[in-house]
Design a protein around this motif. Structure first.
Motif, PDB file in Angstrom:
ATOM      1  N   VAL A  77      16.060  14.877  -5.915  1.00  0.00           N
ATOM      2  CA  VAL A  77      16.589  16.216  -5.644  1.00  0.00           C
ATOM      3  C   VAL A  77      15.656  16.987  -4.725  1.00  0.00           C
ATOM      4  CG1 VAL A  77      17.192  18.430  -6.689  1.00  0.00           C
ATOM      5  CG2 VAL A  77      17.871  16.290  -7.803  1.00  0.00           C
ATOM      6  N   ALA A  78      14.343  16.919  -5.013  1.00  0.00           N
ATOM      7  CA  ALA A  78      13.390  17.687  -4.216  1.00  0.00           C
ATOM      8  C   ALA A  78      13.292  17.150  -2.797  1.00  0.00           C
ATOM      9  CB  ALA A  78      12.019  17.660  -4.894  1.00  0.00           C
ATOM     10  N   GLY A  79      13.363  15.819  -2.660  1.00  0.00           N
ATOM     11  CA  GLY A  79      13.287  15.218  -1.327  1.00  0.00           C
ATOM     12  C   GLY A  79      11.974  15.464  -0.628  1.00  0.00           C
ATOM     13  N   THR A  80      10.884  15.541  -1.392  1.00  0.00           N
ATOM     14  CA  THR A  80       9.578  15.805  -0.801  1.00  0.00           C
ATOM     15  C   THR A  80       9.068  14.568  -0.075  1.00  0.00           C
ATOM     16  OG1 THR A  80       8.549  15.203  -2.897  1.00  0.00           O
ATOM     17  CG2 THR A  80       8.956  17.530  -2.508  1.00  0.00           C
ATOM     18  N   GLY A  81       8.543  14.790   1.120  1.00  0.00           N
ATOM     19  CA  GLY A  81       8.002  13.692   1.906  1.00  0.00           C
ATOM     20  C   GLY A  81       6.521  13.859   2.129  1.00  0.00           C
ATOM     21  N   GLY A  82       5.986  13.075   3.089  1.00  0.00           N
ATOM     22  CA  GLY A  82       4.574  13.158   3.390  1.00  0.00           C
ATOM     23  C   GLY A  82       3.743  12.210   2.551  1.00  0.00           C
ATOM     24  N   ALA A  83       2.427  12.436   2.599  1.00  0.00           N
ATOM     25  CA  ALA A  83       1.496  11.539   1.915  1.00  0.00           C
ATOM     26  C   ALA A  83       1.628  11.606   0.403  1.00  0.00           C
ATOM     27  CB  ALA A  83       0.065  11.886   2.331  1.00  0.00           C
ATOM     28  N   LYS A  84       2.101  12.723  -0.116  1.00  0.00           N
ATOM     29  CA  LYS A  84       2.199  12.901  -1.565  1.00  0.00           C
ATOM     30  C   LYS A  84       3.621  12.687  -2.076  1.00  0.00           C
ATOM     31  CE  LYS A  84      -1.741  16.055  -1.925  1.00  0.00           C
ATOM     32  NZ  LYS A  84      -2.219  17.384  -2.406  1.00  0.00           N
ATOM     33  N   SER A  85       4.426  11.955  -1.336  1.00  0.00           N
ATOM     34  CA  SER A  85       5.798  11.701  -1.769  1.00  0.00           C
ATOM     35  C   SER A  85       5.822  10.612  -2.814  1.00  0.00           C
ATOM     36  CB  SER A  85       6.663  11.303  -0.572  1.00  0.00           C
ATOM     37  OG  SER A  85       6.165  10.111   0.019  1.00  0.00           O
ATOM     38  N   GLY A  86       6.788  10.710  -3.738  1.00  0.00           N
ATOM     39  CA  GLY A  86       6.919   9.733  -4.798  1.00  0.00           C
ATOM     40  C   GLY A  86       7.757   8.546  -4.378  1.00  0.00           C
ATOM     41  N   ILE A  87       7.989   7.667  -5.317  1.00  0.00           N
ATOM     42  CA  ILE A  87       8.711   6.427  -5.025  1.00  0.00           C
ATOM     43  C   ILE A  87      10.173   6.693  -4.697  1.00  0.00           C
ATOM     44  CG2 ILE A  87       9.413   5.958  -7.407  1.00  0.00           C
ATOM     45  CD1 ILE A  87       8.062   3.383  -4.869  1.00  0.00           C
ATOM     46  N   LEU A 130       8.871  19.279 -10.530  1.00  0.00           N
ATOM     47  CA  LEU A 130       9.132  17.879 -10.857  1.00  0.00           C
ATOM     48  C   LEU A 130       8.748  17.570 -12.299  1.00  0.00           C
ATOM     49  CD1 LEU A 130       7.841  16.161  -7.577  1.00  0.00           C
ATOM     50  CD2 LEU A 130      10.183  16.796  -8.168  1.00  0.00           C
ATOM     51  N   VAL A 131       7.611  18.107 -12.728  1.00  0.00           N
ATOM     52  CA  VAL A 131       7.171  17.882 -14.117  1.00  0.00           C
ATOM     53  C   VAL A 131       8.147  18.521 -15.091  1.00  0.00           C
ATOM     54  CG1 VAL A 131       5.376  18.442 -15.800  1.00  0.00           C
ATOM     55  CG2 VAL A 131       4.739  17.600 -13.537  1.00  0.00           C
ATOM     56  N   LEU A 132       8.625  19.711 -14.788  1.00  0.00           N
ATOM     57  CA  LEU A 132       9.563  20.396 -15.674  1.00  0.00           C
ATOM     58  C   LEU A 132      10.861  19.603 -15.800  1.00  0.00           C
ATOM     59  CD1 LEU A 132      10.342  22.806 -17.410  1.00  0.00           C
ATOM     60  CD2 LEU A 132      11.043  24.016 -15.326  1.00  0.00           C
ATOM     61  N   CYS A 133      11.359  19.061 -14.717  1.00  0.00           N
ATOM     62  CA  CYS A 133      12.582  18.245 -14.776  1.00  0.00           C
ATOM     63  C   CYS A 133      12.365  17.003 -15.629  1.00  0.00           C
ATOM     64  CB  CYS A 133      13.008  17.853 -13.370  1.00  0.00           C
ATOM     65  SG  CYS A 133      13.601  19.210 -12.335  1.00  0.00           S
ATOM     66  N   ALA A 134      11.230  16.343 -15.441  1.00  0.00           N
ATOM     67  CA  ALA A 134      10.943  15.151 -16.228  1.00  0.00           C
ATOM     68  C   ALA A 134      10.743  15.499 -17.693  1.00  0.00           C
ATOM     69  CB  ALA A 134       9.700  14.447 -15.671  1.00  0.00           C
ATOM     70  N   TRP A 135      10.140  16.653 -17.968  1.00  0.00           N
ATOM     71  CA  TRP A 135       9.940  17.101 -19.350  1.00  0.00           C
ATOM     72  C   TRP A 135      11.278  17.345 -20.038  1.00  0.00           C
ATOM     73  CZ3 TRP A 135      11.424  21.767 -21.567  1.00  0.00           C
ATOM     74  CH2 TRP A 135      10.956  21.990 -22.869  1.00  0.00           C
ATOM     75  N   ILE A 136      12.218  17.935 -19.341  1.00  0.00           N
ATOM     76  CA  ILE A 136      13.540  18.184 -19.921  1.00  0.00           C
ATOM     77  C   ILE A 136      14.194  16.868 -20.344  1.00  0.00           C
ATOM     78  CG2 ILE A 136      15.885  18.978 -19.378  1.00  0.00           C
ATOM     79  CD1 ILE A 136      14.650  21.150 -17.638  1.00  0.00           C
ATOM     80  N   ASN A 189       0.826  -1.215   0.000  1.00  0.00           N
ATOM     81  CA  ASN A 189       0.000   0.000   0.000  1.00  0.00           C
ATOM     82  C   ASN A 189       0.856   1.259   0.000  1.00  0.00           C
ATOM     83  OD1 ASN A 189      -2.386  -1.493   0.018  1.00  0.00           O
ATOM     84  ND2 ASN A 189      -2.487  -1.545   2.261  1.00  0.00           N
ATOM     85  N   GLU A 190       1.871   1.274   0.829  1.00  0.00           N
ATOM     86  CA  GLU A 190       2.746   2.441   0.932  1.00  0.00           C
ATOM     87  C   GLU A 190       3.536   2.657  -0.353  1.00  0.00           C
ATOM     88  OE1 GLU A 190       6.306   4.136   3.873  1.00  0.00           O
ATOM     89  OE2 GLU A 190       5.650   2.046   3.977  1.00  0.00           O
ATOM     90  N   LEU A 191       4.135   1.595  -0.871  1.00  0.00           N
ATOM     91  CA  LEU A 191       4.959   1.727  -2.059  1.00  0.00           C
ATOM     92  C   LEU A 191       4.114   2.001  -3.311  1.00  0.00           C
ATOM     93  CD1 LEU A 191       7.566  -1.142  -1.493  1.00  0.00           C
ATOM     94  CD2 LEU A 191       7.853   1.311  -1.099  1.00  0.00           C
ATOM     95  N   PHE A 192       2.972   1.350  -3.421  1.00  0.00           N
ATOM     96  CA  PHE A 192       2.130   1.558  -4.595  1.00  0.00           C
ATOM     97  C   PHE A 192       1.571   2.978  -4.633  1.00  0.00           C
ATOM     98  CE2 PHE A 192      -1.893   1.267  -6.961  1.00  0.00           C
ATOM     99  CZ  PHE A 192      -1.410   0.751  -8.161  1.00  0.00           C
ATOM    100  N   SER A 193       1.189   3.515  -3.476  1.00  0.00           N
ATOM    101  CA  SER A 193       0.710   4.899  -3.431  1.00  0.00           C
ATOM    102  C   SER A 193       1.800   5.868  -3.871  1.00  0.00           C
ATOM    103  CB  SER A 193       0.239   5.245  -2.014  1.00  0.00           C
ATOM    104  OG  SER A 193      -0.839   4.410  -1.618  1.00  0.00           O
ATOM    105  N   ALA A 194       3.031   5.617  -3.426  1.00  0.00           N
ATOM    106  CA  ALA A 194       4.147   6.466  -3.839  1.00  0.00           C
ATOM    107  C   ALA A 194       4.411   6.329  -5.335  1.00  0.00           C
ATOM    108  CB  ALA A 194       5.405   6.100  -3.048  1.00  0.00           C
ATOM    109  N   LEU A 195       4.274   5.119  -5.850  1.00  0.00           N
ATOM    110  CA  LEU A 195       4.485   4.904  -7.285  1.00  0.00           C
ATOM    111  C   LEU A 195       3.450   5.655  -8.110  1.00  0.00           C
ATOM    112  CD1 LEU A 195       6.220   3.258  -9.338  1.00  0.00           C
ATOM    113  CD2 LEU A 195       4.387   1.554  -9.302  1.00  0.00           C
ATOM    114  N   MET A 196       2.217   5.748  -7.629  1.00  0.00           N
ATOM    115  CA  MET A 196       1.178   6.468  -8.356  1.00  0.00           C
ATOM    116  C   MET A 196       1.478   7.966  -8.426  1.00  0.00           C
ATOM    117  SD  MET A 196      -0.981   4.333  -9.572  1.00  0.00           S
ATOM    118  CE  MET A 196       0.523   3.364  -9.885  1.00  0.00           C
ATOM    119  N   VAL A 197       2.106   8.498  -7.385  1.00  0.00           N
ATOM    120  CA  VAL A 197       2.523   9.910  -7.429  1.00  0.00           C
ATOM    121  C   VAL A 197       3.574  10.110  -8.510  1.00  0.00           C
ATOM    122  CG1 VAL A 197       3.614  11.770  -6.118  1.00  0.00           C
ATOM    123  CG2 VAL A 197       1.981  10.246  -4.990  1.00  0.00           C
ATOM    124  N   THR A 198       4.549   9.212  -8.560  1.00  0.00           N
ATOM    125  CA  THR A 198       5.575   9.291  -9.601  1.00  0.00           C
ATOM    126  C   THR A 198       4.972   9.091 -10.984  1.00  0.00           C
ATOM    127  OG1 THR A 198       7.223   8.436  -8.038  1.00  0.00           O
ATOM    128  CG2 THR A 198       7.780   8.340 -10.378  1.00  0.00           C
TER     129      THR A 198
END
Length: 277
Positions: free
Chosen positions: A213-223, A138-144, A66-75
């Motif tokens: 790089v961003a190191g964002t945590g919390g419920a909306k953190s990525g994988i 994050l989107v801009l970095c991925a777009w580049i 549950n924890e890892l899949f939720s993070a994967l969905m953010v990514t």
């Protein structure tokens, strides 16, 4: 430029495709690799915090699903937005390059510079500049990361039209826009789809790097955040489980884009027709 499928070439069923050599061969190699990995850990006696066994990685994946899949969905959300932006902007800029060669000569070198600049070097700056909009950064970095393959491949395709067909269109007094819509764009479709296959994986890589790089945590953190925390706490099996999810997502993206390419090209382009032989 194109041809229809030969009636002498039977179309393979779904079962035949699943059990074909294209699927069974890589699966066999993967199984051999997993067995060798497991055997190596048993023989050397390496502890799980250095190299866990494949079974332990799968067990950890199920326990933390549950924890890892939720993070994967953010990514995945970041990856999809960046990929769509790269596809649309890359196609539009490629068409602009084709319409005006001076624009191509002036701007294409900067696209190359953008591609060759290490993302890990500029991602911190982007995160700082857009500190109030983490998702946008994050989107801009991925777009580049995903932008250049679409531009390079599509531009090559638009400039690789058969001269005989171009002369034929000119013979019928077509204007440049008609040649672009009815000749150049269809001819560039295989190149564009090839660029998308590359861009899909790069958008995922860009999203993960940006999250590191961003190191964002919390419920909306990525994988990537889950990987970082697991590595800091020496939870190596959990880190491997997160990496397994990222790898699986990358494979699904590539397979999905390959299926899209085959569906669009299967009735006329050699790259897709030959796969049915």
């Amino acid at each position: 430029m194109s041809r229809s499928r030969s009636p002498l070439i039977p179309k393979r069923s779904l079962i035949q495709r699943v059990f074909s050599a294209d699927v069974l061969a890589p699966l066999g190699v993967g199984l051999v690799f997993l067995l060798a990995w497991d055997l190596f850990v048993q023989i050397t006696g390496l502890p799980p915090y250095l190299l866990p066994r494949p079974g332990l990685v799968l067990q950890t994946l199920f326990e933390n699903w549950n924890e890892l899949f939720s993070a994967l969905m953010v990514t995945l959300q970041i990856t999809i937005i960046a990929f769509l932006a790269a596809a649309v902007s890359g196609l539009g800029i490629s068409v602009l390059f084709t319409v005006n060669k001076w624009i191509e000569r002036s701007l294409f070198p900067y696209a190359v510079i953008l591609q060759t600049t290490p993302l890990v070097a500029i991602a911190p700056l982007i995160v700082i500049w857009l500190k109030d909009n983490t998702l946008g950064a994050l989107v801009l970095c991925a777009w580049i990361a995903a932008f250049f393959p679409v531009v390079a491949n599509t531009t090559l395709g638009l400039n690789s039209v058969d001269r005989n067909l171009t002369n034929l269109f000119k013979l019928y007094n077509t204007n440049p826009w008609q040649r672009l819509i009815y000749l150049r764009l269809p001819s560039a479709l295989p190149y564009f789809l090839g660029g998308l296959r590359i861009s899909g994986g790069l958008s995922l890589i860009g999203a993960v790097v940006a999250e590191f790089v961003a190191g964002t945590g919390g419920a909306k953190s990525g994988i990537a955040y889950q990987i970082l925390i697991a590595s800091y706490n020496l939870q190596i099996p959990k880190m491997f489980a997160a990496l397994l999810l990222v790898t699986g997502l990358g494979i699904l993206i590539f397979v999905g884009l390959s299926a899209l390419s085959d569906a669009l090209l299967k009735d006329w382009h050699e790259s897709a027709v030959k796969q049915e032989s």
